[in-house]
Design a protein around this motif. Structure first.
Motif, PDB file in Angstrom:
ATOM      1  N   LEU A  34       0.815  -1.211   0.000  1.00 61.36           N
ATOM      2  CA  LEU A  34       0.000   0.000   0.000  1.00 61.36           C
ATOM      3  C   LEU A  34       0.850   1.262   0.000  1.00 61.36           C
ATOM      4  O   LEU A  34       0.511   2.251  -0.650  1.00 61.36           O
ATOM      5  CB  LEU A  34      -0.960  -0.015   1.191  1.00 61.36           C
ATOM      6  N   LYS A  35       1.989   1.239   0.701  1.00 62.74           N
ATOM      7  CA  LYS A  35       2.891   2.402   0.687  1.00 62.74           C
ATOM      8  C   LYS A  35       3.469   2.611  -0.704  1.00 62.74           C
ATOM      9  O   LYS A  35       3.550   3.732  -1.199  1.00 62.74           O
ATOM     10  CB  LYS A  35       4.023   2.203   1.687  1.00 62.74           C
ATOM     11  N   ALA A  38       0.873   4.013  -2.982  1.00 57.90           N
ATOM     12  CA  ALA A  38       0.648   5.443  -2.717  1.00 57.90           C
ATOM     13  C   ALA A  38       1.739   6.278  -3.382  1.00 57.90           C
ATOM     14  O   ALA A  38       1.458   7.343  -3.949  1.00 57.90           O
ATOM     15  CB  ALA A  38       0.605   5.696  -1.222  1.00 57.90           C
ATOM     16  N   HIS A  41       1.098   6.288  -7.053  1.00 59.83           N
ATOM     17  CA  HIS A  41      -0.061   7.137  -7.376  1.00 59.83           C
ATOM     18  C   HIS A  41       0.372   8.551  -7.732  1.00 59.83           C
ATOM     19  O   HIS A  41      -0.188   9.176  -8.622  1.00 59.83           O
ATOM     20  CB  HIS A  41      -1.026   7.157  -6.191  1.00 59.83           C
ATOM     21  N   ILE A  53      -6.089   2.948  -7.461  1.00 54.17           N
ATOM     22  CA  ILE A  53      -5.244   3.012  -6.263  1.00 54.17           C
ATOM     23  C   ILE A  53      -5.923   3.839  -5.179  1.00 54.17           C
ATOM     24  O   ILE A  53      -5.933   3.472  -4.006  1.00 54.17           O
ATOM     25  CB  ILE A  53      -3.857   3.579  -6.617  1.00 54.17           C
ATOM     26  N   LYS A  54      -6.525   4.943  -5.581  1.00 54.72           N
ATOM     27  CA  LYS A  54      -7.218   5.803  -4.618  1.00 54.72           C
ATOM     28  C   LYS A  54      -8.371   5.047  -3.961  1.00 54.72           C
ATOM     29  O   LYS A  54      -8.559   5.115  -2.742  1.00 54.72           O
ATOM     30  CB  LYS A  54      -7.744   7.041  -5.344  1.00 54.72           C
ATOM     31  N   LEU A  57      -6.999   2.501  -1.401  1.00 55.67           N
ATOM     32  CA  LEU A  57      -6.547   3.130  -0.168  1.00 55.67           C
ATOM     33  C   LEU A  57      -7.726   3.656   0.657  1.00 55.67           C
ATOM     34  O   LEU A  57      -7.644   3.701   1.885  1.00 55.67           O
ATOM     35  CB  LEU A  57      -5.533   4.231  -0.459  1.00 55.67           C
ATOM     36  N   ALA A  60      -8.902   0.675   2.475  1.00 55.76           N
ATOM     37  CA  ALA A  60      -7.955   0.219   3.488  1.00 55.76           C
ATOM     38  C   ALA A  60      -8.110   0.991   4.794  1.00 55.76           C
ATOM     39  O   ALA A  60      -7.807   0.462   5.862  1.00 55.76           O
ATOM     40  CB  ALA A  60      -6.529   0.345   2.966  1.00 55.76           C
ATOM     41  N   TRP A  64      -4.300   5.038   5.510  1.00 54.76           N
ATOM     42  CA  TRP A  64      -3.753   4.835   4.163  1.00 54.76           C
ATOM     43  C   TRP A  64      -4.217   5.924   3.226  1.00 54.76           C
ATOM     44  O   TRP A  64      -3.492   6.319   2.311  1.00 54.76           O
ATOM     45  CB  TRP A  64      -4.170   3.463   3.635  1.00 54.76           C
ATOM     46  N   HIS A  65      -5.420   6.419   3.445  1.00 56.43           N
ATOM     47  CA  HIS A  65      -5.928   7.483   2.587  1.00 56.43           C
ATOM     48  C   HIS A  65      -5.107   8.761   2.739  1.00 56.43           C
ATOM     49  O   HIS A  65      -4.953   9.537   1.801  1.00 56.43           O
ATOM     50  CB  HIS A  65      -7.401   7.740   2.921  1.00 56.43           C
ATOM     51  N   LEU A  68      -2.227   9.735   0.305  1.00 49.99           N
ATOM     52  CA  LEU A  68      -2.504  10.339  -0.995  1.00 49.99           C
ATOM     53  C   LEU A  68      -2.452  11.862  -0.951  1.00 49.99           C
ATOM     54  O   LEU A  68      -2.334  12.496  -1.987  1.00 49.99           O
ATOM     55  CB  LEU A  68      -3.884   9.915  -1.493  1.00 49.99           C
TER      56      LEU A  68
END
Length: 133
Positions: A34-35, A38, A41, A53-54, A57, A60, A64-65, A68
């Protein structure tokens, strides 16, 4: 982290769409996936991949959001993102980069030149290399 069915589907679709050098790190066994997504992204040019991807996240969670959100260094350098347009050919929808405005002007001028040429009065029909009257 527990992955839900929609998140797994998004990971499979993202893996299918990312660049070849990024594919080995987009797998469920990677704890930093996930990192890395991001980070990807911020540099990706494909709008659909960025949206996927957005969405992943968002599913998640909030921590995680927040990855972004643009940092101050990202806001200082704003790259000119090429505008994309949707093309549909035989039912397949694709995103292509829109032509540069200077190229559009050249294309429009050439169309005007072609429009100024009058069409022939009557087309000549040919049969085996000879004109037919």
């Amino acid at each position: 982290m527990q992955y839900t069915k929609p998140m797994i589907d998004l990971v499979y679709e993202i893996r299918r769409r990312v660049d070849a050098n990024m594919k080995p790190s987009v797998k469920m066994a990677n704890p930093d996936m996930l990192k890395e997504l991001a980070d990807y992204h911020h540099h990706a040019k494909d709008t659909i991949t960025k949206t996927l991807i957005k969405e992943l996240l968002f599913l998640a969670g909030d921590q995680w959001h927040q990855l972004l959100e643009p940092t101050q260094s990202d806001t200082a350098k704003v790259p000119d993102i090429p505008k994309q347009m949707v093309k549909v050919y035989r039912g397949q929808t694709t995103l292509v980069d829109a032509p540069h405005p200077a190229e559009e002007g050249i294309a429009m001028r050439s169309e005007l030149l072609v429009k100024d040429i009058p069409p022939p009065a009557k087309p000549v029909r040919m049969y085996r290399g000879h004109p037919v009257l």
